[in-house]
Design an enzyme around this catalytic site. Structure first.
Site, PDB file in Angstrom:
ATOM      1  N   GLU B  63       0.737  -1.285   0.045  1.00  0.00           N
ATOM      2  CA  GLU B  63      -0.002  -0.157   0.113  1.00  0.00           C
ATOM      3  C   GLU B  63       0.874   1.235  -0.002  1.00  0.00           C
ATOM      4  O   GLU B  63       1.843   1.452   0.632  1.00  0.00           O
ATOM      5  CB  GLU B  63      -0.868   0.065   1.336  1.00  0.00           C
ATOM      6  CG  GLU B  63      -1.785  -1.142   1.241  1.00  0.00           C
ATOM      7  CD  GLU B  63      -2.587  -1.250   2.720  1.00  0.00           C
ATOM      8  OE1 GLU B  63      -3.511  -1.734   2.812  1.00  0.00           O
ATOM      9  OE2 GLU B  63      -1.999  -0.809   3.855  1.00  0.00           O
ATOM     10  N   ASP B 234      -8.059  -4.823   9.596  1.00  0.00           N
ATOM     11  CA  ASP B 234      -7.464  -3.766   8.959  1.00  0.00           C
ATOM     12  C   ASP B 234      -7.412  -4.056   7.476  1.00  0.00           C
ATOM     13  O   ASP B 234      -6.614  -3.131   6.739  1.00  0.00           O
ATOM     14  CB  ASP B 234      -6.032  -3.222   9.761  1.00  0.00           C
ATOM     15  CG  ASP B 234      -4.965  -4.248   9.304  1.00  0.00           C
ATOM     16  OD1 ASP B 234      -5.205  -5.508   8.534  1.00  0.00           O
ATOM     17  OD2 ASP B 234      -4.013  -4.073   9.750  1.00  0.00           O
TER      18      ASP B 234
END
Lengths: 355, 355
Positions: B63, B234
């Site tokens: 990410e 998450d």
């Protein structure tokens, strides 16, 4: 056998990048890099593609350009701040990272200011290989800033261009460009206007840097059979060509969702027909199809080109050793024991003080 | 007066980050970092916010998390690969960059594996400061991997937790955690089940790492008045809490568009009411409002927290000097003359060989 150092990421500094480019040779570097780009464009469909993530501000833009082929992941950080030159800074600076998709671990960190200049030039030359008229030798180069010489060298090595017609609103930029390219096998003419520069050119490259709508080329300047390599129009509100030229051209682009926002074609309807360059390279669509056709590569720069450049640099490092080792990744002996790594560092410090 | 070295970016290696944390002290580091996070959450509306840019693969995710306050720009590269531990690698590694919005130039490159652990813990403790029951002293810590001790230290420094009830499916992880925290002022009990761990706890922290839907907490385990600090859920498909707990809780989140995709609330309807934590910190919304209320911080980690951490590290470097100088940015004497810089490097090489 030494254990791999899991904390280490190879880092190519600006100094090492220059040494690498010089060790390989600039022409060979762009030629080999162009091969990597062509290879990746042929397997275009494999890639995870997304428009760049841009953060715009009053003075410029900072962008992240990620992509992945499922095995490797790459991204580039790049800014574009036209005002920077007035403060003695680069308009564009960049760095990039290549990572292993399987583990998520970075494998390479490298400067990409120089590398982006090289890959942009290699990309332009690859497009021209498929789109420029047969036997093209003369290129008009309008905009003689930081990218100009790289374009010239790539077009010489890959397309066979050996006659350059330079023009810049700032004539000192043209003189700088001509001086840098002296002795490299070009016949160079510095021109007093864009109109003069395009006379007799087989290829017109526009690579100016102003962040605004400009008209570097007007319709009357572009004759039949020319290939236009439009590099400078690369963000919303920044274009170089008059709309009428676009309407007479067959337009080739990298990634339409990005080019429609950032490229010359932001001036056209959202459904104006364009051809994706990868389709041409992969043999699924024709490139140049006639002598009087005007072809336009509306280049904005896409993440896959950076990915190709990162792959190429990584492959070159093995032989040259032109990198440093960066202690970038925490690597505790026991992966779940990050905190313990801190405690052991503390103990080691205490021991060093005592001892 | 020496000229600023425009090509240089300060770099904080893992070794330097450990030295910085130890020089400041872990408790003081998380406490000061928490202040930076609170400051940035108070001016939340200023920030350019976007969900993270994720590249998912079979084994994990890579990410990029960018944000900007209009003056500074920060981003973090972070991976999440649960399988990595089996290969002796970290589940999560990270690095980050802080840059100047005005010029687009990077100002700091730093490891963020350790820094992310610290900022995640600081963020959790900040949320608990507003949401946990008054006088909370006992915390159940379920999942005793790499993040666990950081949570414990932050909750001690910021919330006043001094009793820990540890549980992990792998009891060696709990023993590692207890050992690392020994002598730091905690009363520690290792428990044989999650059920046992939550007995008498004022705060329940769940921080497990499996990339799958799991049920670390079932509804019967959560009594009235508890604050739940849910860290491990998450990413899409990864949750830790039974849906019934969510329905009984008042839910606080960082950035709803991201949390609805990645957090525990991916189990709920897209319009299920949640409170943005920044509203609580800024005084626009209530935090804990009753003794029997169950509060839940559904934490997924947001770019602004990393931005705060980058700001904090940058401010700390001035005094400590704990960084290296990285030759990351091409800096030709004349910004438009990038190619000339290459030629001059070549000339310098030739001279060195001759001389």
């Amino acid at each position: 056998m030494s254990a791999p150092k899991l904390n280490i990421v190879p880092f190519v500094s600006v100094d090492h990048m220059m040494k690498l480019v010089l060790a390989v040779g600039i022409e060979r570097f762009v030629t080999e890099l162009a091969d990597y780009i062509e290879d990746d464009f042929r397997r275009w469909e494999l890639f995870d593609k997304t428009p760049r993530v841009a953060s715009h501000s009053h003075d410029g833009v900072i962008e992240l350009m990620p992509t992945s082929d499922g095995k490797l992941y790459g991204f580039k950080y790049v800014n574009g701040h036209p005002k920077n030159t007035r403060a003695g800074l680069q308009t564009v600076t960049a760095f990039g990272v290549l990572a292993d998709v399987g583990s998520g671990y970075p494998m390479l960190l490298t400067e990409m200011t120089i590398l982006t200049a090289l890959r942009t030039a290699a990309m332009s030359a690859v497009a021209a290989k498929y789109l420029a008229p047969q036997g093209a030798r003369t290129m008009a180069l309008i905009g003689n800033g930081a990218q100009a010489e790289f374009q010239a060298v790539a077009f010489k090595a890959i397309v066979g261009i050996d006659r350059l017609r330079l023009y810049d609103v700032d004539s000192s930029a043209s003189r700088k460009c001509a001086k840098n390219l002296a002795g490299m096998g070009f016949d160079i003419v510095i021109c007093a206007s864009g109109q003069e520069a395009v006379e007799g050119a087989d290829i017109i490259t526009t690579v100016t840097a102003d962040k605004q709508y400009a008209t570097i080329l007007t319709d009357n300047m572009v004759g039949p059979g020319v290939h236009i390599n439009a590099i400078g129009g690369d963000c919303p509100g920044k274009t170089e060509l008059h709309r009428d030229i676009l309407l007479r051209s067959d337009i080739f682009v990298e990634f339409p969702p990005q080019t429609r926002i950032e490229g010359e074609i932001q001036q056209l309807a959202a459904d104006h027909p364009v051809t994706e360059l990868w389709q041409v390279i992969a043999g699924h669509a024709p490139g140049r199809s006639g002598e009087r056709q005007i072809t336009l590569f509306d280049s904005v720069g896409f993440a896959i080109e950076d990915f190709s450049a990162l792959r190429y640099v990584r492959d070159k490092l093995r032989d040259t050793g032109l990198y440093e080792e960066l202690d970038l990744l925490a690597d505790p002996d026991e992966p779940r024991d990050l905190f313990g790594m801190l405690l052991r560092a503390e103990a080691a410090q205490a021991k060093a003080v005592v001892g």
